[in-house]
Write a protein that holds these residues in place. Structure first.
Motif, mmCIF file in Angstrom:
data_model
loop_
_atom_site.group_PDB
_atom_site.id
_atom_site.type_symbol
_atom_site.label_atom_id
_atom_site.label_comp_id
_atom_site.label_asym_id
_atom_site.label_seq_id
_atom_site.Cartn_x
_atom_site.Cartn_y
_atom_site.Cartn_z
ATOM 1 N N THR A 58 31.031 42.854 38.605
ATOM 2 C CA THR A 58 31.742 41.921 39.475
ATOM 3 C C THR A 58 33.237 42.066 39.249
ATOM 4 O O THR A 58 33.685 42.195 38.111
ATOM 5 C CB THR A 58 31.321 40.466 39.188
ATOM 6 N N VAL A 59 34.003 42.037 40.348
ATOM 7 C CA VAL A 59 35.460 42.050 40.299
ATOM 8 C C VAL A 59 35.955 40.753 40.929
ATOM 9 O O VAL A 59 35.470 40.348 41.985
ATOM 10 C CB VAL A 59 36.047 43.263 41.058
ATOM 11 N N PHE A 60 36.920 40.106 40.269
ATOM 12 C CA PHE A 60 37.573 38.911 40.786
ATOM 13 C C PHE A 60 39.042 39.250 41.012
ATOM 14 O O PHE A 60 39.727 39.653 40.075
ATOM 15 C CB PHE A 60 37.462 37.755 39.781
ATOM 16 N N ASP A 61 39.506 39.107 42.252
ATOM 17 C CA ASP A 61 40.893 39.443 42.580
ATOM 18 C C ASP A 61 41.351 38.595 43.754
ATOM 19 O O ASP A 61 40.648 38.498 44.767
ATOM 20 C CB ASP A 61 41.007 40.927 42.930
ATOM 21 N N TYR A 71 44.394 42.873 33.488
ATOM 22 C CA TYR A 71 43.026 43.222 33.844
ATOM 23 C C TYR A 71 42.143 42.758 32.685
ATOM 24 O O TYR A 71 42.160 43.358 31.612
ATOM 25 C CB TYR A 71 42.872 44.734 34.038
ATOM 26 N N HIS A 72 41.415 41.678 32.888
ATOM 27 C CA HIS A 72 40.512 41.132 31.882
ATOM 28 C C HIS A 72 39.153 41.791 32.089
ATOM 29 O O HIS A 72 38.525 41.605 33.137
ATOM 30 C CB HIS A 72 40.420 39.611 32.017
ATOM 31 N N LEU A 73 38.718 42.554 31.106
ATOM 32 C CA LEU A 73 37.536 43.393 31.248
ATOM 33 C C LEU A 73 36.404 42.961 30.333
ATOM 34 O O LEU A 73 36.640 42.543 29.197
ATOM 35 C CB LEU A 73 37.890 44.843 30.888
ATOM 36 N N GLU A 74 35.192 43.073 30.853
ATOM 37 C CA GLU A 74 33.979 42.976 30.043
ATOM 38 C C GLU A 74 33.381 44.373 30.082
ATOM 39 O O GLU A 74 33.144 44.912 31.176
ATOM 40 C CB GLU A 74 32.986 41.970 30.640
ATOM 41 N N LEU A 75 33.172 44.954 28.917
ATOM 42 C CA LEU A 75 32.705 46.330 28.849
ATOM 43 C C LEU A 75 31.255 46.381 28.384
ATOM 44 O O LEU A 75 30.838 45.617 27.521
ATOM 45 C CB LEU A 75 33.597 47.130 27.902
ATOM 46 N N SER A 130 31.549 45.854 33.246
ATOM 47 C CA SER A 130 30.612 44.927 33.887
ATOM 48 C C SER A 130 31.343 43.791 34.595
ATOM 49 O O SER A 130 30.780 43.155 35.472
ATOM 50 C CB SER A 130 29.615 44.370 32.872
ATOM 51 N N SER A 131 32.600 43.552 34.229
ATOM 52 C CA SER A 131 33.369 42.500 34.875
ATOM 53 C C SER A 131 34.867 42.825 34.764
ATOM 54 O O SER A 131 35.321 43.302 33.732
ATOM 55 C CB SER A 131 33.093 41.155 34.213
ATOM 56 N N LEU A 132 35.571 42.565 35.851
ATOM 57 C CA LEU A 132 37.033 42.727 35.884
ATOM 58 C C LEU A 132 37.617 41.536 36.614
ATOM 59 O O LEU A 132 37.210 41.215 37.729
ATOM 60 C CB LEU A 132 37.416 44.017 36.626
ATOM 61 N N LYS A 133 38.546 40.854 35.948
ATOM 62 C CA LYS A 133 39.278 39.749 36.574
ATOM 63 C C LYS A 133 40.743 40.106 36.500
ATOM 64 O O LYS A 133 41.288 40.347 35.411
ATOM 65 C CB LYS A 133 39.007 38.433 35.848
#
Length: 107
Positions: free
Chosen positions: A31-34, A91-95, A101-104
């Protein structure tokens, strides 16, 4: 600054305007949040980055990267055809292993 290979590849894909390569750095269910919207899965992420790139012609330059476990924070200078360019963004990332797996994205 030494970046992990996947983060370096993500930046390179963006700077080469390669939305397929960009999306390949994400898990199938990522999921990407932007800008107040979210995009789920590689197809939506590919379409989102393609549209954003066509609109803003963004180029990224890494400024800082911190990783603790599966969480990472990439600070980038983003230049393009948008008001206020260039701008610093987080860029806040879950790796998940080598995939995201996630980018905000925040200002």
């Amino acid at each position: 600054m030494q970046l992990p290979e996947n983060i370096e590849g993500l930046i390179k894909a963006q700077n080469e305007f390669d939305s397929n390569a960009f999306a390949a750095y994400f898990t199938e269910q990522a999921t990407v949040f932007d800008e107040g919207s979210s995009y789920s899965g590689r197809d939506e992420i590919r379409d989102w980055i393609q549209q954003a790139t066509e609109k803003y012609k963004m180029q990224l330059k890494a400024v800082d990267f911190l990783q603790t476990g599966s969480k990472g924070k990439l600070t980038v200078e983003v230049a393009g055809t948008f008001p206020g360019s260039p701008a610093l963004m987080q860029y806040h990332l879950e790796l998940n292993d080598q995939l995201i797996s996630s980018l905000k994205i925040t200002a």
